[in-house]
Design a protein around this motif. Structure first.
Motif, short mmCIF file in Angstrom:
data_model
loop_
_atom_site.label_atom_id
_atom_site.label_comp_id
_atom_site.label_asym_id
_atom_site.label_seq_id
_atom_site.Cartn_x
_atom_site.Cartn_y
_atom_site.Cartn_z
N VAL A 1 -40.93 -7.81 25.40
CA VAL A 1 -42.10 -8.54 26.03
C VAL A 1 -41.38 -9.92 25.85
CG1 VAL A 1 -44.26 -9.23 25.45
CG2 VAL A 1 -43.77 -6.91 25.27
N GLY A 2 -41.70 -10.70 27.00
CA GLY A 2 -41.32 -12.03 27.15
C GLY A 2 -39.81 -12.20 27.34
N ARG A 3 -39.60 -13.57 27.16
CA ARG A 3 -38.11 -13.91 27.50
C ARG A 3 -37.65 -14.30 25.99
NH1 ARG A 3 -37.70 -18.84 29.77
NH2 ARG A 3 -35.78 -18.45 30.75
N GLY B 1 -53.69 -14.19 17.63
CA GLY B 1 -54.06 -15.42 18.19
C GLY B 1 -52.84 -16.54 17.90
N PHE B 2 -51.59 -16.06 17.54
CA PHE B 2 -50.58 -16.99 17.54
C PHE B 2 -50.54 -18.24 16.49
CE2 PHE B 2 -50.49 -15.30 22.01
CZ PHE B 2 -49.52 -15.06 22.04
N THR B 3 -51.84 -18.13 15.86
CA THR B 3 -51.76 -19.22 14.78
C THR B 3 -52.68 -18.55 13.52
OG1 THR B 3 -53.94 -19.98 15.75
CG2 THR B 3 -51.94 -21.16 16.24
N GLU B 4 -53.49 -17.64 13.75
CA GLU B 4 -54.21 -16.84 12.57
C GLU B 4 -53.16 -16.09 11.85
OE1 GLU B 4 -57.35 -18.11 11.89
OE2 GLU B 4 -56.89 -19.17 13.87
N ASP B 5 -53.42 -16.21 10.42
CA ASP B 5 -52.43 -15.42 9.50
C ASP B 5 -53.04 -15.10 8.25
OD1 ASP B 5 -49.55 -14.65 8.59
OD2 ASP B 5 -50.03 -16.02 7.14
N THR B 6 -53.27 -13.93 7.74
CA THR B 6 -53.78 -13.43 6.67
C THR B 6 -52.58 -12.61 5.90
OG1 THR B 6 -55.81 -13.26 7.66
CG2 THR B 6 -55.55 -12.04 5.42
N ALA B 7 -52.56 -13.01 4.47
CA ALA B 7 -51.53 -12.40 3.63
C ALA B 7 -52.07 -11.34 3.07
CB ALA B 7 -51.16 -13.40 2.67
N GLY B 8 -51.06 -10.30 2.87
CA GLY B 8 -51.22 -9.01 2.36
C GLY B 8 -50.63 -9.03 0.91
N SER B 9 -50.10 -7.76 0.63
CA SER B 9 -49.30 -7.91 -0.75
C SER B 9 -47.94 -8.37 -0.51
CB SER B 9 -48.99 -6.21 -0.82
OG SER B 9 -48.32 -5.58 -0.05
N ASN B 10 -47.18 -8.96 -1.43
CA ASN B 10 -46.26 -9.37 -1.50
C ASN B 10 -44.97 -8.41 -1.77
OD1 ASN B 10 -44.36 -11.46 -1.13
ND2 ASN B 10 -44.39 -12.02 -3.47
N PRO C 1 -39.58 -18.72 34.94
CA PRO C 1 -41.04 -18.78 35.25
C PRO C 1 -41.73 -19.71 34.11
CG PRO C 1 -40.45 -16.78 33.91
CD PRO C 1 -39.19 -17.31 34.49
N PRO C 2 -42.81 -20.06 34.03
CA PRO C 2 -43.40 -20.86 33.03
C PRO C 2 -43.71 -20.18 31.94
CG PRO C 2 -44.98 -20.17 34.83
CD PRO C 2 -43.78 -19.86 35.20
N PRO C 3 -43.78 -20.95 30.89
CA PRO C 3 -43.82 -20.11 29.60
C PRO C 3 -44.98 -19.56 29.59
CG PRO C 3 -44.24 -22.46 29.28
CD PRO C 3 -43.89 -22.57 30.38
N ALA C 4 -45.29 -18.75 28.27
CA ALA C 4 -46.27 -18.01 27.89
C ALA C 4 -47.35 -18.96 27.30
CB ALA C 4 -46.10 -16.69 26.94
N THR C 5 -48.54 -18.69 27.55
CA THR C 5 -49.44 -19.63 27.16
C THR C 5 -50.92 -18.68 26.49
OG1 THR C 5 -50.85 -19.51 29.49
CG2 THR C 5 -49.22 -21.47 28.93
N ASP C 6 -51.51 -19.35 25.73
CA ASP C 6 -52.62 -18.73 24.76
C ASP C 6 -53.70 -19.07 25.37
OD1 ASP C 6 -53.03 -21.42 24.23
OD2 ASP C 6 -52.72 -21.34 22.08
N THR C 7 -55.07 -18.60 25.04
CA THR C 7 -56.21 -18.63 25.59
C THR C 7 -56.48 -20.41 25.86
OG1 THR C 7 -57.27 -18.87 23.46
CG2 THR C 7 -57.22 -16.47 24.82
N ALA C 8 -55.95 -21.22 25.01
CA ALA C 8 -56.16 -22.72 25.04
C ALA C 8 -55.35 -23.30 26.21
CB ALA C 8 -56.14 -23.32 23.93
N GLY C 9 -54.30 -22.66 26.91
CA GLY C 9 -53.56 -23.08 27.93
C GLY C 9 -52.43 -23.69 27.16
N LEU C 10 -52.05 -23.66 26.17
CA LEU C 10 -50.84 -24.02 25.18
C LEU C 10 -49.69 -22.91 25.26
CD1 LEU C 10 -52.50 -26.22 22.54
CD2 LEU C 10 -51.53 -27.14 24.72
N ALA C 11 -48.42 -23.52 25.50
CA ALA C 11 -47.19 -22.80 25.27
C ALA C 11 -47.29 -22.21 24.01
CB ALA C 11 -45.86 -23.70 25.42
N SER D 1 -52.19 -6.30 26.85
CA SER D 1 -51.24 -5.94 27.92
C SER D 1 -49.84 -6.47 27.42
CB SER D 1 -51.59 -6.46 29.26
OG SER D 1 -51.09 -7.88 29.19
N THR D 2 -48.83 -5.80 28.11
CA THR D 2 -47.30 -6.31 27.72
C THR D 2 -47.04 -7.63 28.34
OG1 THR D 2 -46.63 -5.17 29.69
CG2 THR D 2 -46.59 -3.81 27.50
N GLN D 3 -48.08 -8.15 28.91
CA GLN D 3 -47.69 -9.65 29.51
C GLN D 3 -47.67 -10.67 28.35
OE1 GLN D 3 -50.60 -11.18 32.32
NE2 GLN D 3 -49.56 -13.17 32.47
N ALA D 4 -46.56 -11.38 28.22
CA ALA D 4 -46.49 -12.62 27.16
C ALA D 4 -47.63 -13.53 27.09
CB ALA D 4 -45.00 -13.12 27.46
N GLY D 5 -48.32 -13.67 25.93
CA GLY D 5 -49.41 -14.58 25.74
C GLY D 5 -50.67 -13.76 25.93
#
Length: 524
Positions: free
Chosen positions: A267-269, A158-167, A79-89, A135-139
Motif C-alpha cells: 500500500v502506498g509508495r 486517523g494517522f495521529t490518534e494513538d492508544t497504548a495497550g500492554s507493554n 503521483p501526489p502524496p497520500a492525504t488524510d481527511t484534512a487534506g494534509l500529507a 480501501s487499499t488506497q493510501a490515505g
C-alpha cells in the motif's frame, strides 16, 4: 458681682501627614512616574519603533527567501502524496495481506517474531498487526491494532490518534482482535487467546459496508544526522521488518469463517521511492496456515520540513537586541546621570521602584511586540504561500487558529520577558554596555552552540537557558507514536511551548529579584 462665661475652646484640627501613602496608591503613583519618564524620552521611543521595524522586516525577509517545490517531495512524474481527511500529507506505506470484510465482524490473529530484516534490529516504531481499512488506497481511513518493536501494543487511527495497550516486548507472542460494529471499531489483546483485554475504541464515520481487513507490517526509515559547527546534514535509510501471523480468523456477519483468497500487496509508495530512488517493497509467504509478512514504510502523519508560523516570527531573534538595549537604558541612564538617588529619595521602598520600572517596560514592549508579531504573521504567511508552502505538505494558518494565536501573543510575551530580564541585568551591573552584552550572550551564544554540539547536549542547552522561551513560537504538532528527530537546526525545541516560556519567566524573575536585593544594599 457678675461672672463671665469661659471663652469657647476652638476645635482641634486632626493632624494629617503630608507624606504620600505607601500602600496601593503609592505604587500607582510610581507607575505613573515611570511611565512619564519613558514617554518623554524621544530616543527610547525611536528605539522601540526601530525594534518593531527590525522584527517585521527580518521576519518578512526570512519568509520571502524560503521557497518550497512539490518536486522536492515528489520528484519526477510521481503521483501526489497520500492525504488524510484534512487534506494534509501523510505517510501510508506498508505491506498488506487482506480480504474483504462485509458488514460487522471481527479479525483475530496471533502475532510473533517481530524483527528487523534491514538492518537486523527493527526500528522502535516498527509495526506488525491487523488493520481494517476503507480501501487499499493510501490515505484511506483505517483502524489498526499492532505490536511495536519497543512500545508494546497500540491502537491507532486517523494517522495521529494513538492508544497504548500492554507493554509487551516484541519477542513475545500476542493475540490481537479487531471487532467492527457499524462505524465503531474496538481493539482487544490477549496473552493466551482466551482472556481478552480491551485496548480502546475508535469511530470511523462514513465507513462503507465492505472494508479491507488483514495483516500488515510497516518499518519506518532511520534518520541519520551529521552535525558540526559548519552545519548539519540528515539522511533517511529505509528499513524492513518481518513478523509471523498464525491462528488467523476472519468472521463477518454475512458468512462467518468464510473461506476466500488472501491478497498480498504494498500500500502506498515505500521508502526511497518518495525520494526518487528505487522503491523498497515488501512481501509475504504462507505455510501451514501461518503468514510471514515483510514490510517497509510507515502509517503516520507527514513530516513538515518547516514550521511556517515560527518562520514568520523569526525576526524576534534580532528584534530582541534593540528591546534589550531599550530596557537596559531605562535603568542605567539614571545611574549614569546620578538621577537614581533622586528617584530613590522620593520612594523609600526601593524594590517597588524596580517593580514599577519592570511593569512599565514590560507592558510597553508587550504592546509593541504584539503589533510586530501580528504584522509579521499576516504578511509572512502570505509570502510563504506564494513561495509554494501549500497543502498538502503544509497547513494554512490563520491568526484565529489556536496554535498560531498562541505563537503570536506568546512572541509578544517573549519580548516583554526579555525586556524585564534586561532591566534586571541593567540594575545589577549598572553599566549599559555590560548589561546589553550580557543579554546578547545569554541568547546569541546558545543559538550558535546548539547548531554544533552533540544533539543531546544541544537539547539540554535549549531547555536550560533563556533561549527556551522561543519554544512558544512552535506550532508543528508532535506525536509520541512517530519517531522524529527534533533538530535545533530546524528551530525545534524539545520542551513544550508553555514550558519554554516558563523557563524564560523564571530567569527574568530571578534576575529581577537579585537586582532588587542589590538595590536595597546600595544606591549606586
Amino acid at each position: 458681682m457678675t461672672t463671665q462665661a469661659p471663652a469657647p475652646v476652638p476645635p482641634i484640627t486632626p493632624y494629617r501627614s503630608s507624606a504620600e501613602p505607601t500602600a496601593r496608591d503609592g505604587f500607582l503613583q510610581l507607575l505613573r512616574a515611570e511611565w512619564t519618564k519613558f514617554r518623554t524620552v524621544r530616543r527610547w521611543w525611536s528605539t522601540l519603533v526601530a525594534a518593531v521595524l527590525v522584527t517585521v522586516l527580518i521576519s518578512l525577509f526570512s519568509a520571502s527567501s524560503s521557497s518550497f517545490s512539490s518536486e522536492h517531495a515528489a520528484p519526477g512524474d510521481a503521483p501526489p502524496p497520500a492525504t488524510d481527511t484534512a487534506g494534509l500529507a501523510v505517510q501510508d506505506a506498508f505491506h498488506f495481506v487482506h480480504r474483504d470484510l462485509a458488514g460487522d465482524g471481527d479479525l483475530t490473529v496471533r502475532v510473533s517474531g517481530l524483527t528487523g530484516k534491514r538492518p537486523e534490529q527493527a526500528p522502535g516504531w516498527a509495526k506488525a498487526g491487523i488493520i481494517l481499512k476503507e480501501s487499499t488506497q493510501a490515505g484511506a481511513p483505517y483502524a489498526a491494532l499492532m505490536m511495536t518493536a519497543q512500545h508494546g501494543v497500540r491502537l491507532q487511527s486517523g494517522f495521529t490518534e494513538d492508544t497504548a495497550g500492554s507493554n509487551t516486548p516484541a519477542g513475545e507472542a500476542r493475540w490481537l482482535r479487531l471487532e467492527r460494529s457499524g462505524a465503531t471499531v474496538t481493539g482487544y489483546e490477549s496473552a493466551d487467546g482466551k482472556q481478552w483485554r480491551q485496548v480502546g475504541k475508535v469511530r470511523l464515520d462514513k465507513l462503507p459496508r465492505t472494508v479491507r481487513a488483514g495483516m500488515f507490517v510497516a518499518s519506518p526509515s532511520r534518520r541519520d544526522i551529521q552535525r558540526g559547527f559548519g552545519g548539519a546534514s540528515a539522511g533517511d535509510r529505509p528499513t524492513q521488518s518481518t513478523a509471523r501471523f498464525d491462528h488467523v480468523r476472519l468472521d463477518d456477519s454475512r458468512s462467518p469463517s468464510a473461506s476466500g483468497s488472501w491478497r498480498s500487496e504494498d500500500v502506498g509508495r515505500g521508502p526511497e521511492a518518495q525520494g526518487g530512488g528505487p522503491e523498497v517493497r515488501g512481501g509475504s509467504t504462507r505455510a501451514d496456515g501461518a503468514f510471514t509478512v515483510t514490510g517497509s514504510g510507515d502509517i503516520a502523519p507527514g513530516a513538515q520540513e518547516l514550521d511556517l508560523v515560527a518562520a514568520g516570527l523569526s525576526g524576534t531573534q534580532l528584534g530582541l537586541v534593540l528591546i534589550a538595549a531599550l530596557a537596559v537604558l531605562f535603568i542605567t541612564s539614571e545611574y549614569r546621570r546620578g538621577m537614581i538617588r533622586t528617584t530613590l529619595a522620593a520612594s523609600p521602598h526601593r524594590p517597588r521602584v524596580l517593580a514599577a520600572k519592570a511593569l512599565v517596560i514590560g507592558a510597553v514592549v508587550f504592546v509593541a511586540g504584539l503589533i510586530a508579531s501580528v504584522v509579521s504573521f499576516v504578511f509572512s504567511q502570505r509570502m510563504l504561500r506564494d513561495n509554494g508552502h501549500l497543502r498538502p505538505y503544509f497547513p494554512e494558518w490563520a491568526l484565529s487558529d489556536g496554535p498560531a494565536l498562541r505563537a503570536v501573543v506568546g512572541s509578544a510575551a517573549l519580548l516583554a520577558l526579555i525586556a524585564v530580564l534586561a532591566l534586571g541585568l541593567g540594575a545589577l551591573l549598572r553599566h549599559t554596555a555590560a548589561a546589553i552584552t550580557a543579554v546578547v550572550v545569554l541568547f546569541a551564544l546558545p543559538l550558535i552552540l546548539v547548531n554544533g554540539l552533540p544533539l543531546g547536549l544541544a537539547r539540554r542547552l535549549q531547555e536550560a537557558t533563556p533561549l527556551a522561551g522561543f519554544a512558544i513560537q512552535q506550532t508543528t504538532p508532535r506525536h509520541d507514536q512517530v519517531a522524529t528527530v527534533c533538530s535545533p537546526g530546524d528551530g525545534c525545541y524539545p520542551q513544550g511551548p508553555w514550558t519554554g516560556l516558563l523557563t524564560l519567566f523564571l530567569y527574568a524573575v530571578a534576575v529581577l529579584a537579585l537586582a532588587m536585593w542589590r538595590l536595597r544594599k546600595r544606591d549606586a
